[in-house]
Motif scaffolding. Structure first.
Motif, mmCIF file in Angstrom:
data_model
loop_
_atom_site.group_PDB
_atom_site.id
_atom_site.type_symbol
_atom_site.label_atom_id
_atom_site.label_comp_id
_atom_site.label_asym_id
_atom_site.label_seq_id
_atom_site.Cartn_x
_atom_site.Cartn_y
_atom_site.Cartn_z
ATOM 1 N N THR A 80 14.120 122.372 10.277
ATOM 2 C CA THR A 80 13.330 121.704 9.243
ATOM 3 C C THR A 80 11.965 121.333 9.830
ATOM 4 O O THR A 80 11.729 121.502 11.030
ATOM 5 C CB THR A 80 14.021 120.422 8.758
ATOM 6 N N GLU A 127 14.040 135.416 8.005
ATOM 7 C CA GLU A 127 14.383 135.273 6.591
ATOM 8 C C GLU A 127 14.034 136.517 5.783
ATOM 9 O O GLU A 127 14.804 136.933 4.919
ATOM 10 C CB GLU A 127 13.677 134.050 5.997
ATOM 11 N N GLU A 134 18.502 131.732 4.988
ATOM 12 C CA GLU A 134 18.127 131.740 3.572
ATOM 13 C C GLU A 134 17.411 130.456 3.211
ATOM 14 O O GLU A 134 17.851 129.363 3.576
ATOM 15 C CB GLU A 134 19.363 131.890 2.687
ATOM 16 N N ARG A 135 16.293 130.611 2.515
ATOM 17 C CA ARG A 135 15.535 129.489 1.985
ATOM 18 C C ARG A 135 15.283 128.413 3.039
ATOM 19 O O ARG A 135 15.535 127.226 2.832
ATOM 20 C CB ARG A 135 16.239 128.884 0.771
ATOM 21 N N VAL A 136 14.781 128.845 4.179
ATOM 22 C CA VAL A 136 14.419 127.913 5.247
ATOM 23 C C VAL A 136 12.911 127.714 5.299
ATOM 24 O O VAL A 136 12.427 126.604 5.469
ATOM 25 C CB VAL A 136 14.939 128.405 6.616
ATOM 26 N N ASN A 141 9.682 123.830 -1.674
ATOM 27 C CA ASN A 141 11.132 123.719 -1.895
ATOM 28 C C ASN A 141 11.971 124.328 -0.779
ATOM 29 O O ASN A 141 13.017 124.930 -1.024
ATOM 30 C CB ASN A 141 11.517 124.377 -3.237
ATOM 31 N N CYS A 142 11.482 124.192 0.449
ATOM 32 C CA CYS A 142 12.228 124.659 1.621
ATOM 33 C C CYS A 142 12.066 123.645 2.753
ATOM 34 O O CYS A 142 11.058 122.918 2.798
ATOM 35 C CB CYS A 142 11.735 126.027 2.086
ATOM 36 N N LYS A 145 7.970 124.023 5.536
ATOM 37 C CA LYS A 145 6.870 124.353 4.630
ATOM 38 C C LYS A 145 5.847 125.213 5.362
ATOM 39 O O LYS A 145 5.334 124.839 6.409
ATOM 40 C CB LYS A 145 6.187 123.077 4.124
#
Length: 432
Positions: A80, A127, A134-136, A141-142, A145
């Motif tokens: 993150t 990805e 997925e969607r990292v 919305n991940c 950013k």
């Protein structure tokens, strides 16, 4: 956070394979498995036409992130923005706390930022190419950013994945904001006059050993383009095998024990300079240690030792020696021992341009930069392109000026010849 709070990396081992040692093999010692995605990534970089030195450089930067994930037992899917910030903080502290580190805040920020940039690119690749996460990473919305997208920009930028090298802050939002790339100290390039004056000032020192030591370090930087750490790591044993019978060869091969990114590159040292090093060891250095009553054991076999302790010089001490030397000449704070490496680059670029012009060879920036980078042990030729561009521009202007001067000289000679002919004609007519 102090260095004692940071556990030493223990799980990730990086080796290289392939014909040119450009394929990464990363092994997790604890899980006893190969990280095949890193092997695939190095092959991807190879497919993008990056040379082996650049690939090694980039994967080495990525290894720091792998070490971090291993220490904290995190997977790629768990990365993150806050994880990247934590990685940034730990890497900063590691660079600052490293043994013999002379890093400033700005240089440390640049080092850490280079690693973070590669992490962002690697996550994007995972990805969008390998589908391991997925969607990292995405603009919105991940958990990570980033607007980084290698498809943006020119075809060359797409291939090399360089379209976003700092051009948009939203591509790499967790980089340190201040890294000195748009400011900071001047990157001064030494001149022949600087070398002469600095040598003269060194010779005014009371200690003959210190004077000869410093001049020798300067000449190694000027003529072999070694960085501070490489020069300081040289050992007496490396020059003990010199034989005057070999002096008919052009160069003596030396591998400095300490090189950037842990490389073990071979460098060609002119024989006359290598003999000077051997002579310094056997005369000035030996006499200095004898006068001080210090044994060889104190020096740890290193060539360049402290005047006060007889122990190996610290890298920071070398920076201080040459920073002060340039300061005496009135040069900016950014002038230091690395300024001689820049001088070497400029001199070598000029030689390469003239050589290519003489033979009618390719004189494009990248072609010249690649050749010069190889001779300097430089990982990325792109960093030399601004130097090449500047030298090419100067040479074109110089050639233009020389051509104009030659034309003016020919015109002047033509006018003088016409006047002489006119006078001869008048004399001939009068003689009739």
């Amino acid at each position: 956070m102090g260095s004692r709070d940071l556990p030493e990396p223990s799980r990730i081992q990086l080796t290289w394979t392939g014909e040119r040692n450009d394929v990464a093999m990363v092994y997790d010692l604890e899980e006893e498995r190969l990280l095949l995605e890193i092997t695939d990534y190095s092959l991807y970089l190879l497919d993008e036409e990056l040379n082996e030195k650049t690939i090694r450089n980039e994967v080495f930067r990525l290894k720091g992130f792998l070490d971090f994930l291993a220490r904290h037992r995190l997977s790629y899917q768990e990365v993150t923005d806050s994880v990247l910030v934590r990685f940034r903080t730990e890497e900063y502290q590691r660079v600052i706390d490293a043994k013999n580190s002379a890093a400033t805040v700005l240089t440390t920020n640049r080092t850490v930022n280079a690693k973070l940039i590669r992490v962002y690119k690697f996550l994007y690749w995972l990805e969008h190419e390998k589908k391991l996460i997925e969607r990292v990473i995405a603009p919105r919305n991940c958990p990570v950013k980033s607007t980084y997208n290698p498809s943006r920009g020119s075809e060359r930028s797409k291939r090399y994945g360089r379209s976003a090298m700092g051009s948009r802050s939203t591509d790499y939002p967790k980089l340190f904001k201040k890294d000195g790339k748009n400011g900071g100290h001047t990157q001064y390039e030494a001149t022949d006059d600087d070398v002469q004056k600095i040598a003269e000032n060194f010779l005014l020192q009371k200690s003959q050993h210190a004077a000869q030591r410093n001049i020798l370090m300067m000449d190694l930087a000027c003529e072999v383009s070694w960085r501070r750490g490489a020069i300081n790591s040289l050992t007496c044993d490396q020059f003990s095998g010199l034989d005057f019978l070999d002096a008919n060869h052009d160069d003596y091969i030396v591998i400095p024990p300490s090189q950037k990114f842990g490389y073990q590159r071979r460098f060609e040292v002119p024989f006359r300079l290598a003999f000077r090093v051997a002579e310094f060891i056997s005369i000035e250095r030996k006499k200095f240690l004898s006068e001080k009553g210090w044994s060889e054991a104190r020096t740890k076999n290193r060539i360049f030792v402290s005047e006060h302790r007889g122990e190996p010089l610290e890298d920071q001490s070398i920076s201080q020696i040459f920073g002060d030397a340039f300061k005496v000449l009135g040069h900016p704070r950014g002038a230091n021992i690395h300024s001689f490496r820049r001088k070497f680059a400029n001199d070598l670029i000029d030689q390469e341009i003239l050589h290519r012009l003489d033979l009618g060879l390719d004189t494009t920036e990248m072609s010249i930069a690649t050749t010069v980078a190889f001779k300097m042990g430089q990982s990325n030729p792109d960093s030399l392109k601004p130097y090449v561009n500047r030298r090419l521009s100067r040479m074109v202007k110089r050639q233009k000026k020389l051509k104009e001067n030659r034309l003016e000289t020919l015109e002047e000679e033509n006018r003088a010849l016409k006047e002489r002919i006119a006078l001869l004609e008048k004399d001939w007519i009068r003689s009739k």
